[in-house]
Design a protein around this motif. Structure first.
Motif, mmCIF file in Angstrom:
data_model
loop_
_atom_site.group_PDB
_atom_site.id
_atom_site.type_symbol
_atom_site.label_atom_id
_atom_site.label_comp_id
_atom_site.label_asym_id
_atom_site.label_seq_id
_atom_site.Cartn_x
_atom_site.Cartn_y
_atom_site.Cartn_z
ATOM 1 N N TYR A 1 0.862 -1.187 0.000
ATOM 2 C CA TYR A 1 0.000 0.000 0.000
ATOM 3 C C TYR A 1 0.895 1.232 0.000
ATOM 4 C CZ TYR A 1 -2.641 3.897 1.972
ATOM 5 O OH TYR A 1 -3.191 5.138 2.191
ATOM 6 N N THR A 2 0.762 2.084 -1.014
ATOM 7 C CA THR A 2 1.501 3.338 -1.076
ATOM 8 C C THR A 2 0.687 4.421 -0.368
ATOM 9 O OG1 THR A 2 2.518 2.690 -3.172
ATOM 10 C CG2 THR A 2 2.558 5.031 -2.603
ATOM 11 N N PHE A 3 1.297 5.052 0.625
ATOM 12 C CA PHE A 3 0.578 6.043 1.418
ATOM 13 C C PHE A 3 0.030 7.160 0.523
ATOM 14 C CE2 PHE A 3 3.174 4.252 4.907
ATOM 15 C CZ PHE A 3 2.143 3.974 5.802
ATOM 16 N N ASP A 4 -1.224 7.515 0.762
ATOM 17 C CA ASP A 4 -1.884 8.592 0.022
ATOM 18 C C ASP A 4 -2.827 9.319 0.972
ATOM 19 O OD1 ASP A 4 -3.955 6.821 0.371
ATOM 20 O OD2 ASP A 4 -4.087 6.235 -1.725
ATOM 21 N N ASN A 5 -3.803 10.032 0.430
ATOM 22 C CA ASN A 5 -4.686 10.833 1.272
ATOM 23 C C ASN A 5 -5.690 10.017 2.077
ATOM 24 O OD1 ASN A 5 -6.335 10.003 -0.774
ATOM 25 N ND2 ASN A 5 -6.827 12.051 -1.548
ATOM 26 N N HIS A 6 -5.658 8.701 1.916
ATOM 27 C CA HIS A 6 -6.533 7.858 2.723
ATOM 28 C C HIS A 6 -5.993 7.684 4.141
ATOM 29 C CE1 HIS A 6 -7.991 6.795 -1.317
ATOM 30 N NE2 HIS A 6 -9.134 6.517 -0.717
ATOM 31 N N VAL A 7 -4.734 8.029 4.369
ATOM 32 C CA VAL A 7 -4.131 7.912 5.698
ATOM 33 C C VAL A 7 -3.525 9.264 6.077
ATOM 34 C CG1 VAL A 7 -2.384 6.783 7.106
ATOM 35 C CG2 VAL A 7 -3.656 5.458 5.419
ATOM 36 N N THR A 8 -4.009 9.839 7.164
ATOM 37 C CA THR A 8 -3.519 11.137 7.632
ATOM 38 C C THR A 8 -2.457 10.938 8.711
ATOM 39 O OG1 THR A 8 -5.297 11.224 9.264
ATOM 40 C CG2 THR A 8 -5.725 12.224 7.119
ATOM 41 N N SER A 9 -1.932 12.024 9.210
ATOM 42 C CA SER A 9 -0.943 11.944 10.284
ATOM 43 C C SER A 9 -1.595 11.418 11.562
ATOM 44 C CB SER A 9 -0.346 13.327 10.557
ATOM 45 O OG SER A 9 0.278 13.822 9.401
ATOM 46 N N GLY A 10 -0.796 10.731 12.376
ATOM 47 C CA GLY A 10 -1.297 10.240 13.643
ATOM 48 C C GLY A 10 -1.079 8.757 13.821
ATOM 49 N N ARG A 11 -1.789 8.195 14.799
ATOM 50 C CA ARG A 11 -1.655 6.775 15.111
ATOM 51 C C ARG A 11 -2.754 5.995 14.386
ATOM 52 N NH1 ARG A 11 1.086 3.773 18.716
ATOM 53 N NH2 ARG A 11 0.138 1.858 19.525
ATOM 54 N N HIS A 12 -2.358 4.834 13.835
ATOM 55 C CA HIS A 12 -3.300 4.049 13.032
ATOM 56 C C HIS A 12 -3.175 2.561 13.340
ATOM 57 C CE1 HIS A 12 -4.184 7.569 10.562
ATOM 58 N NE2 HIS A 12 -2.874 7.819 10.553
ATOM 59 N N HIS A 13 -4.206 1.826 12.907
ATOM 60 C CA HIS A 13 -4.215 0.374 13.099
ATOM 61 C C HIS A 13 -4.376 -0.314 11.740
ATOM 62 C CE1 HIS A 13 -4.863 -3.487 15.079
ATOM 63 N NE2 HIS A 13 -5.888 -3.683 14.262
ATOM 64 N N LEU A 14 -3.445 -1.201 11.435
ATOM 65 C CA LEU A 14 -3.473 -1.970 10.179
ATOM 66 C C LEU A 14 -3.979 -3.383 10.450
ATOM 67 C CD1 LEU A 14 -2.610 -2.503 7.164
ATOM 68 C CD2 LEU A 14 -0.408 -3.272 8.099
ATOM 69 N N LYS A 15 -4.870 -3.844 9.574
ATOM 70 C CA LYS A 15 -5.360 -5.225 9.629
ATOM 71 C C LYS A 15 -5.337 -5.805 8.221
ATOM 72 C CE LYS A 15 -9.374 -8.075 10.949
ATOM 73 N NZ LYS A 15 -10.759 -8.053 11.507
ATOM 74 N N VAL A 16 -4.674 -6.941 8.070
ATOM 75 C CA VAL A 16 -4.585 -7.618 6.774
ATOM 76 C C VAL A 16 -5.177 -9.018 6.918
ATOM 77 C CG1 VAL A 16 -3.050 -8.460 4.956
ATOM 78 C CG2 VAL A 16 -2.519 -6.317 6.142
ATOM 79 N N VAL A 17 -6.108 -9.361 6.028
ATOM 80 C CA VAL A 17 -6.776 -10.659 6.059
ATOM 81 C C VAL A 17 -6.474 -11.385 4.750
ATOM 82 C CG1 VAL A 17 -8.976 -11.875 6.318
ATOM 83 C CG2 VAL A 17 -8.627 -9.666 7.452
ATOM 84 N N VAL A 18 -5.944 -12.605 4.854
ATOM 85 C CA VAL A 18 -5.588 -13.388 3.669
ATOM 86 C C VAL A 18 -6.266 -14.744 3.766
ATOM 87 C CG1 VAL A 18 -3.719 -14.387 2.305
ATOM 88 C CG2 VAL A 18 -3.359 -12.224 3.514
ATOM 89 N N ALA A 19 -6.924 -15.170 2.674
ATOM 90 C CA ALA A 19 -7.606 -16.464 2.626
ATOM 91 C C ALA A 19 -7.068 -17.286 1.471
ATOM 92 C CB ALA A 19 -9.111 -16.269 2.480
ATOM 93 N N ASP A 20 -6.995 -18.619 1.655
ATOM 94 C CA ASP A 20 -6.589 -19.485 0.543
ATOM 95 C C ASP A 20 -7.823 -20.066 -0.136
ATOM 96 O OD1 ASP A 20 -7.457 -21.664 2.044
ATOM 97 O OD2 ASP A 20 -5.442 -22.297 2.634
ATOM 98 N N ASN A 21 -7.610 -20.927 -1.116
ATOM 99 C CA ASN A 21 -8.710 -21.399 -1.957
ATOM 100 C C ASN A 21 -9.594 -22.449 -1.317
ATOM 101 O OD1 ASN A 21 -8.666 -20.111 -4.723
ATOM 102 N ND2 ASN A 21 -6.512 -20.656 -4.514
#
Length: 581
Positions: free
Chosen positions: A548-568
């Motif tokens: 993910y390339t940082f853009d205007n969807h993320v502002t300054s401050g503290r954030h929480h990332l969640k990534v969900v991956v599923a197999d077939n």
């Protein structure tokens, strides 16, 4: 090479081309407008791949234009028109752009690193709207009009590209058939004739042989004063019965080691043209027939491309311009056949090879196959067979000729939950997929059966074919023959952070990167969220990286990332981390 050799070869090729021009429909400049399309790059065209070049399971449908090993070169509209399609995929053409022109043609630009600002904004908005990285978009005709020479994108190496280059196509707008861009007056500086590297011989029935062998015979070539010649032990080739000939050939370009495909191949027997192919137009509907056009077993075993100069029974390619007896030669009565190949690139550079094949007065022997087969596949008809918990359905036209069918089974291995089934072998080509249904033990709980996947096993290599479970069996659609069984995928996908960790300060980092992988069934889907909102992560399958390339969807401050991956098969893994920006 001596000058006399080149003159001799060019004289022969020129005479042959004149003959074919007056006896066959020639390409028309009215049909393919000249000087209409411009070079899509600002540098001279130098090729890493040609139109019609043979690749795995397909012909190459455009030109691969070198970008001097660089990404980010401006890509220009080859003519005025409008953007009619934008396709973003981690595979194939990667980031691709399609421009429809008013003269009935569409140009395609593939493996792009990015689009121009206006198109990129449109694509990104659609990706967020659909919450998908891979999208196939069809803008309205008035959304993105372009003039000849406008910068529409920038070159790259996305999708299946092995290195930076621009994939460029011209298609017929009505049929979507790819056309050879050289027909439209594109040209390259090229004074190198194609290479003829080998010749192959194929006995085509039980009473045919070559030098006493009922198996294919492969011979290398040598270069001599008057062209190429066979490097033949004993100095002579003798054949009996119906035999097909094949050729291993490729084209070289100045300043490149790439083995590109030639434009035309002609095989003559004396004054008769047995076989003539020319790469003007291809069709996506028949492109997988390349598997029957080549010696598929040699391609898989020896990693060498021998093209048949004869037609198999089920060959629907549109590349053939003239055939005599489907290119098949009948050797009989001691007659000597004076055979000659002429192989040319589009620029007119030509190589020739002359060789004699003597007809044997009688076959060395009659081939008697002692294997007990379970049936015969008629290529024109569907074939169904059941065997010890396996059911197979091969549709009509899936194979390239009549085929003796065999299969067997061996006990379960420690890793499989049903027998390992041997279905013919991986060296037999297919034009399309078939249906394979395997029974699995009913004693397993449903929660495990839902994790079952059909696998293909070749030596130590195991690859997932997929499959859908229903009522005690799993059904898959393989595209090759080989060894198959069923395994359980009980392992979650792996998520490995590349440049992020708990509470990391990402203020000076341009992007978030994670590596994702799966041990068997493969990645089916991934999604990422920052502070509960979906974010766009690009997927690079060559490195298994999502970013993910940082853009205007993320502002300054503290954030929480969640990534969900599923197999077939539904196994899911989650990665979470807080970070500051």
């Amino acid at each position: 090479m001596k000058g006399g050799t080149m003159i001799t070869r060019l004289n022969y090729c020129f005479s042959l081309v004149l003959f074919l021009f007056f006896t066959l429909p020639a390409r028309s400049q009215d049909k393919y407008p000249q000087h209409y399309f411009i070079n899509p790059l600002d540098i001279p065209i130098s090729l890493a791949g040609t139109f019609g070049e043979i690749r795995s399971n397909h012909f190459h449908t455009g030109l691969d234009i070198r970008t001097d090993s660089r990404e980010g070169l401006p890509v220009h509209a080859a003519a005025a028109g409008y953007v009619c399609r934008i396709n973003v995929s981690p595979y194939g053409y990667g980031h691709a752009l399609y421009i429809r022109h008013p003269n009935g043609f569409v140009t395609v630009y593939g493996h792009l690193s990015r689009y121009n600002a206006q198109i990129a904004a449109y694509v990104k908005n659609k990706q967020y709207e659909l919450q998908k990285f891979a999208v196939d978009l069809y803008p309205k005709p008035d959304e993105f009009t372009v003039n000849k020479g406008d910068t529409v994108a920038f070159s790259g190496s996305t999708g299946g590209a092995e290195g930076p280059h621009l994939h460029f196509e011209i298609r017929d707008d009505k049929t979507e058939d790819p056309l050879n861009p050289f027909l439209f007056d594109y040209s390259v500086a090229d004074g190198i004739a194609p290479v003829i590297a080998g010749i192959s011989f194929y006995p085509l029935n039980d009473s045919s042989d070559v030098n006493g062998s009922h198996n294919p015979v492969y011979m290398k070539t040598v270069i001599k004063a008057n062209g190429y010649a066979l490097s033949c032990p004993g100095g002579e080739v003798e054949a009996c019965g119906c035999v097909g000939i094949g050729i291993r050939t490729y084209d070289l370009a100045r300043g490149s080691e790439n083995r590109n495909g030639p434009y035309s191949e002609v095989l003559t027997d004396g004054t008769d043209t047995l076989y003539y192919q020319r790469m003007d137009r291809l069709s996506f509907a028949s492109i997988r027939y390349v598997n029957g056009h080549v010696d598929y077993a040699a391609f898989k075993k020896m990693h060498e491309t021998f093209e048949h100069s004869f037609l198999q029974d089920n060959d629907k390619l549109d590349i053939y311009r003239k055939l005599t007896n489907r290119g098949i030669i009948r050797f009989s009565k001691g007659v000597v056949h004076h055979l000659k190949y002429a192989v040319s690139d589009f620029q007119g550079n030509c190589s020739t090879m002359q060789f004699d094949v003597r007809s044997a007065t009688a076959p060395a022997s009659i081939f008697h196959d002692t294997v007990k087969y379970r049936g015969t596949i008629n290529w024109k008809k569907a074939f169904d067979y059941r065997y010890r918990g396996m059911a197979i359905h091969i549709p009509a036209g899936a194979v390239f000729g009549n085929l003796r069918f065999n299969c067997s089974a061996e006990a379960d291995s420690q890793r499989t939950i049903c027998p390992v089934y041997h279905v013919l072998n991986e060296y037999i080509p297919l034009n399309t997929s078939y249906t394979l249904k395997l029974a699995i033990p009913a004693s397993l709980p449903d929660s495990l059966l839902r994790r079952a996947v059909v696998v293909q096993m070749e030596g130590s290599k195991i690859s997932a074919v997929g499959g859908v479970y229903d009522s005690g069996s799993i059904t898959a659609h393989p595209k090759t023959f080989g060894n198959f069984s069923v395994m359980l995928d009980l392992t979650r996908p792996i998520i490995k952070p590349v440049n992020i960790y708990k509470d990391k300060d990402m203020s000076r980092t341009a992007a978030i990167e994670l590596q994702i992988s799966d041990n068997l069934s493969g990645i089916a889907a991934y999604n990422a969220y920052i502070d509960g909102r979906w974010i766009l992560m690009e997927f690079n399958p060559k490195k298994d990286i999502i970013s993910y390339t940082f853009d205007n969807h993320v502002t300054s401050g503290r954030h929480h990332l969640k990534v969900v991956v599923a197999d077939n098969v539904g196994n899911t893994n989650i990665y979470e981390a807080d970070f500051t920006r």
